[in-house]
Design an enzyme around this catalytic site. Structure first.
Site, short mmCIF file in Angstrom:
data_model
loop_
_atom_site.label_atom_id
_atom_site.label_comp_id
_atom_site.label_asym_id
_atom_site.label_seq_id
_atom_site.Cartn_x
_atom_site.Cartn_y
_atom_site.Cartn_z
N GLU A 320 0.71 -1.38 0.06
CA GLU A 320 0.03 -0.02 -0.02
C GLU A 320 0.71 1.09 -0.08
O GLU A 320 0.62 2.03 0.64
CB GLU A 320 -0.78 -0.31 1.30
CG GLU A 320 -1.97 -1.24 1.19
CD GLU A 320 -2.80 -1.26 2.52
OE1 GLU A 320 -3.88 -1.29 2.57
OE2 GLU A 320 -2.15 -0.83 3.50
C1 TNX Z 1 -4.41 -3.82 5.13
S1 TNX Z 1 -2.75 -6.04 4.45
C2 TNX Z 1 -3.04 -3.77 5.16
C3 TNX Z 1 -2.69 -3.11 6.86
C4 TNX Z 1 -4.13 -3.06 7.36
C5 TNX Z 1 -5.09 -3.88 7.16
C6 TNX Z 1 -6.40 -3.98 7.75
C7 TNX Z 1 -1.67 -5.16 4.29
C8 TNX Z 1 -0.46 -5.76 3.56
N1 TNX Z 1 -1.96 -3.86 4.42
O1 TNX Z 1 -2.04 -2.35 6.86
O2 TNX Z 1 -3.65 -3.03 8.82
O3 TNX Z 1 -5.54 -3.95 5.78
O4 TNX Z 1 -7.23 -4.98 7.53
#
Ligand code: TNX
Length: 511
Positions: A320
């Site tokens: 992300e």
């Molecule tokens: C996505 S999964 C994220 C996390 C968040 C999560 C909450 C991922 C690699 N990144 O930063 O905590 O969703 O469900």
């Protein structure tokens, strides 16, 4: 039937019902194949006899390298002791002479005279003892009878893990150790610790003290946060190693870095320190990818982390990074790849890292994009499966769950269990699936009680998915075994979710 014999028949029936109910509470199944083991063993067969395990049972080891696993068992089964002489109730040995067992499998034979557990490696013996512990009734202060039989058991996947996010909310050493104990019971072998994120930097880096002094000082909601000193981290690593669990530490880069950006101004492209962040948004922060100061920073962090991490992996996050330009992101990941290799470790990262050039040894953790996983598979990378819709333990069970998210899915206990890793990605060959990880993100998780509620009872299901062959897994059969574990959860003080899809009242053994 005359009146008298009717009465005695009724009395006999009542007594035998009483006896049966009573025996449900105190006796394990009479056929070993009717066990309530989780994960389900690969092969298990009853031989119809009984073995009496005394409350003062003795354990013998064939090899001094098994001292640790025997001591661990004695600790969790007080009353047992090491045998000094030749004859023991439980004999542990190496040299199983069965290649398919690998490092982690074991053979168990419960005869009328003794229990033997043999394996190629102490790790396998440890697993055999975890199985035995589930076969022994809870709080057995009387001798117990175990059904005789044999077990031959080994895991489906090499990597069987769970991830704990200690950044969004900080969890202290004792909580992490309790989590490790949960994992050990169910034969997991990896704890992935998500040590850094926007809301907190949780691992001491001696050459960068502000990371924890500033970056570790808060958490989601503005609480006081916290961090592990290197000594505390090493204590966790050792505690895990004693249970054959490898710690995979994650430093999430180049996004999810607000805590670092607030600690060191030079990590920001404008040279100004960012603000600490206590909210729950994702994807807004990035290290300055075209500044050499960033790579010096990453190098210093990875160097110290590698030195206190005996396991082979360093996880560099990579998820992300919406605030990083794609080409900058790809450049950054390849630089970090070099740094991780230079410090003698293998890189792991979330599936986005497959967008760039990564080394073949690198392990890619699929959480979101099957496309990224396919690209990684084409490159020959091993894949860990953590599909959010199926394995994210921070997802609510149903709309009534009092904590958790629902952005990926609502994940009831049956949905968490009922899937086959081989069919998740049409383009990823089964041989590249390195294993499974069930993550617990902690934006909504503030206490050990919250952890227990979201993790139990989904966690044992993930254990079974990653251990047992697909062909012997079946939800209807599994759920009665799961129900039989409720008294075990209770005896450990685990506040688990009494899912309506499991018939908790119907326990057919004391397990
Ligand atoms: C996505 S999964 C994220 C996390 C968040 C999560 C909450 C991922 C690699 N990144 O930063 O905590 O969703 O469900």
């Amino acid at each position: 039937m005359n009146l008298e014999s009717k009465y005695s028949y009724a009395l006999g029936l009542a007594l035998s019902i009483l006896f049966l109910v009573g025996s449900c509470e105190t006796k394990p199944p009479t056929d070993l194949a009717d066990h309530n083991l989780i994960p389900h063993p690969v092969e298990i067969a009853g031989t119809g006899g009984r073995f009496q395990l005394s409350t003062e049972a003795t354990i013998q080891i064939s090899d001094s390298t098994l001292q640790g696993v025997a001591d661990y068992f004695i600790e969790v089964q007080p009353g047992m002791k090491m045998a000094m002489g030749q004859k023991a109730d439980i004999a542990l040995s190496l040299g199983a002479n069965d290649q398919q067992l690998g490092q982690e499998g074991y053979l168990m034979n419960i005869s009328e005279n003794s229990i033997t557990i043999s394996a190629n490696h102490a790790h396998g013996v440890f697993h055999g003892l975890q199985t035995l512990q589930q076969l022994i009734p809870l709080s057995s202060d009387k001798p117990v009878e175990l059904a005789t039989g044999t077990i031959r058991d080994y895991p489906r996947y090499e990597h069987r893990g769970s991830m704990l996010d200690v950044s969004r909310h900080f969890f202290g050493v004792e909580d992490v150790k309790r989590y490790i104990d949960f994992l050990a019971t169910y034969k997991f072998n990896v704890l992935h610790l998500h040590l850094t994120d926007d809301q907190g930097w949780r691992i001491e880096i001696k050459s960068k003290p502000e990371l924890t002094a500033i970056g570790g000082s808060t958490e989601v909601g503005g609480g006081e946060g916290g961090f592990y000193t290197q000594e505390q981290y090493q204590d966790i690593v050792q505690y895990a190693a004693d249970r054959f669990i490898t710690i995979v530490p994650e430093i999430d880069l180049p996004g999810h870095t607000q805590a670092a950006l607030a600690s060191y101004p030079k990590l920001n492209c404008d040279g100004k320190a960012g603000e600490l962040y206590t909210g729950t948004k994702v994807g807004f922060s990035t290290l300055c990818t075209d500044s050499e100061a960033t790579y010096e920073f990453v190098d210093a962090v990875v160097e110290e982390l590698a030195a206190i991490t005996p396991g082979p992996f360093i996880h560099i996050g990579g998820d992300e990074s919406h605030a990083t330009e794609k080409e900058d992101y790809i450049y950054f990941i390849s630089r970090v790849q070099q740094i991780v290799s230079k410090h003698g470790k293998t890189m792991m990262g979330w599936d986005e890292i497959a967008q760039g050039e990564i080394e073949k040894e690198t392990v890619v953790q699929q959480w979101n994009s099957a496309g990224n996983a396919s690209k990684a598979a084409e490159n020959g990378n091993r894949i860990i499966l953590s599909p959010a819709k199926l394995t994210y333990m921070d997802m609510k069970y149903d709309s009534t769950s009092h904590i958790g998210y629902d952005w990926a899915a609502l994940i009831e206990v049956d949905q968490a269990y009922n899937w086959d890793p081989d069919t998740i990605n049409a383009t990823v060959p089964a041989k590249l699936i390195y294993g499974i990880e069930a993550p617990l993100w902690t934006e909504t998780v503030e206490s050990m009680k919250d952890i227990e509620y979201l993790v139990f009872p989904r966690l044992p299901g993930y254990a079974e998915i990653s251990w047992a062959p697909q062909s012997i897994r079946n939800w209807d059969e599994y759920r009665s075994r799961l129900a039989a574990h409720a008294p075990r959860f209770e005896s450990e003080g685990i506040g688990f979710y009494r899912s309506p899809v499991v018939n908790w009242g119907k326990q057919d053994s004391i397990n």
